[in-house]
Design a protein around this motif. Structure first.
Motif, short mmCIF file in Angstrom:
data_model
loop_
_atom_site.label_atom_id
_atom_site.label_comp_id
_atom_site.label_asym_id
_atom_site.label_seq_id
_atom_site.Cartn_x
_atom_site.Cartn_y
_atom_site.Cartn_z
N THR A 198 0.83 -1.20 0.00
CA THR A 198 0.00 0.00 0.00
C THR A 198 0.87 1.26 0.00
O THR A 198 0.61 2.20 -0.76
N GLN A 199 1.91 1.26 0.84
CA GLN A 199 2.79 2.42 0.92
C GLN A 199 3.53 2.64 -0.40
O GLN A 199 3.62 3.77 -0.89
N VAL A 200 4.04 1.57 -0.99
CA VAL A 200 4.76 1.67 -2.26
C VAL A 200 3.80 2.12 -3.36
O VAL A 200 4.13 2.98 -4.18
N GLY A 201 2.60 1.55 -3.39
CA GLY A 201 1.60 1.95 -4.39
C GLY A 201 1.23 3.42 -4.27
O GLY A 201 1.10 4.12 -5.28
N LEU A 202 1.06 3.89 -3.05
CA LEU A 202 0.76 5.31 -2.84
C LEU A 202 1.92 6.18 -3.32
O LEU A 202 1.71 7.19 -4.01
N GLY A 203 3.14 5.78 -2.99
CA GLY A 203 4.31 6.56 -3.41
C GLY A 203 4.44 6.63 -4.92
O GLY A 203 4.67 7.71 -5.49
N ILE A 204 4.28 5.50 -5.59
CA ILE A 204 4.37 5.47 -7.06
C ILE A 204 3.27 6.32 -7.68
O ILE A 204 3.51 7.08 -8.62
N SER A 205 2.06 6.22 -7.15
CA SER A 205 0.95 7.00 -7.72
C SER A 205 1.15 8.50 -7.52
O SER A 205 0.80 9.30 -8.40
N ILE A 206 1.76 8.90 -6.42
CA ILE A 206 2.02 10.32 -6.17
C ILE A 206 3.08 10.83 -7.14
O ILE A 206 2.94 11.91 -7.73
N VAL A 207 4.14 10.05 -7.34
CA VAL A 207 5.20 10.47 -8.28
C VAL A 207 4.64 10.56 -9.70
O VAL A 207 4.91 11.52 -10.43
N LEU A 208 3.85 9.56 -10.10
CA LEU A 208 3.28 9.58 -11.44
C LEU A 208 2.36 10.79 -11.64
O LEU A 208 2.38 11.44 -12.69
N ILE A 242 -5.44 17.50 -7.63
CA ILE A 242 -5.49 16.03 -7.59
C ILE A 242 -4.54 15.52 -6.51
O ILE A 242 -4.87 14.61 -5.73
N LEU A 243 -3.34 16.10 -6.45
CA LEU A 243 -2.38 15.70 -5.41
C LEU A 243 -2.90 16.04 -4.02
O LEU A 243 -2.71 15.27 -3.08
N LEU A 244 -3.56 17.17 -3.90
CA LEU A 244 -4.16 17.54 -2.61
C LEU A 244 -5.22 16.53 -2.21
O LEU A 244 -5.30 16.12 -1.04
N ALA A 245 -6.03 16.09 -3.17
CA ALA A 245 -7.01 15.03 -2.89
C ALA A 245 -6.29 13.73 -2.54
O ALA A 245 -6.80 12.93 -1.74
N GLY A 246 -5.11 13.55 -3.10
CA GLY A 246 -4.32 12.36 -2.79
C GLY A 246 -3.89 12.30 -1.33
O GLY A 246 -3.67 11.21 -0.79
N THR A 247 -3.80 13.45 -0.68
CA THR A 247 -3.45 13.43 0.75
C THR A 247 -4.55 12.75 1.56
O THR A 247 -4.28 12.14 2.60
N LEU A 248 -5.79 12.83 1.05
CA LEU A 248 -6.88 12.11 1.72
C LEU A 248 -6.69 10.60 1.62
O LEU A 248 -6.93 9.87 2.58
N LEU A 279 -6.94 5.48 -6.30
CA LEU A 279 -6.79 5.34 -4.85
C LEU A 279 -7.68 6.33 -4.09
O LEU A 279 -8.24 5.97 -3.05
N VAL A 280 -7.82 7.53 -4.60
CA VAL A 280 -8.72 8.50 -3.97
C VAL A 280 -10.16 8.00 -4.05
O VAL A 280 -10.91 8.06 -3.07
N LEU A 281 -10.54 7.48 -5.21
CA LEU A 281 -11.88 6.92 -5.38
C LEU A 281 -12.10 5.73 -4.45
O LEU A 281 -13.15 5.61 -3.81
N ALA A 282 -11.10 4.85 -4.34
CA ALA A 282 -11.20 3.69 -3.43
C ALA A 282 -11.35 4.14 -1.98
O ALA A 282 -12.16 3.58 -1.23
N ALA A 283 -10.61 5.16 -1.59
CA ALA A 283 -10.72 5.67 -0.22
C ALA A 283 -12.10 6.26 0.03
O ALA A 283 -12.71 6.01 1.08
N LEU A 284 -12.62 7.01 -0.94
CA LEU A 284 -13.97 7.58 -0.78
C LEU A 284 -15.03 6.49 -0.69
O LEU A 284 -15.95 6.57 0.13
#
Length: 164
Positions: A20-30, A70-76, A144-149
């Motif tokens: 999960t942590q690696v996936g979040l990191g990769i998605s933020i960089v992308l 989008i990145l700000l929403a990613g913090t959620l 990931l934001v959609l999954a969290a919501l």
């Protein structure tokens, strides 16, 4: 069984938590690369120097600000999936990158249109909103934001309500 569910919920289940942590990191960089791609596409992709119009700078500015949102929403999503502190730092860096790119576009975006230009480009706010959502580099973080919501909404509807 209850112990495994608690461990997974707390984020202490080793493999799942690391993925999960690696996936979040990769998605933020992308997603951070999305703004760079839009900047390059709007302002650097031209073969003829001086052919970038104010409308191109305005489009780049809009896409960079949308990418920052989008990145700000990613913090959620980072918060919901119990992301490590380095993920918040990475997200903040991505947002700052988008804002720096946008600041670099301000001069070009506010330049008056050349009166000798036969057919000046026109800026379209709606068309400038689309690239950050259409470029595949932002899709993992949006997912990931959609999954969290969905998880938050699902857990709120599934909670038993105490009788009054």
């Amino acid at each position: 069984m209850a112990r495994d569910e608690t461990a997974l919920h707390d984020g202490t289940h080793g493999g799942t938590h690391v993925l999960t942590q690696v996936g979040l990191g990769i998605s933020i960089v992308l997603t951070s690369l999305t703004g760079v791609i839009c900047w390059w596409g709007y302002t650097q992709f031209y073969f003829e120097p001086g052919s970038v119009s104010p409308a191109d700078y305005q489009g780049a500015l809009t896409t960079e600000l949308v990418t920052a949102a989008i990145l700000l929403a990613g913090t959620l999503a980072v918060r919901h999936f119990r992301g490590q502190p380095w993920l918040h730092v990475l997200t903040g860096f991505g947002i700052l990158l988008q804002l720096a790119l946008a600041a670099g576009e301000l001069d070009g975006a506010t330049t008056p249109v050349d009166p000798d230009d036969i057919s000046p480009d026109t800026y379209s706010f709606v068309l400038s909103l689309q690239p950050p959502f259409l470029i595949p580099t932002s899709w993992p973080l949006l997912a990931l934001v959609l999954a969290a919501l969905i998880r938050v909404l699902w857990s709120r509807t599934r909670r038993p309500r105490p009788d009054r």
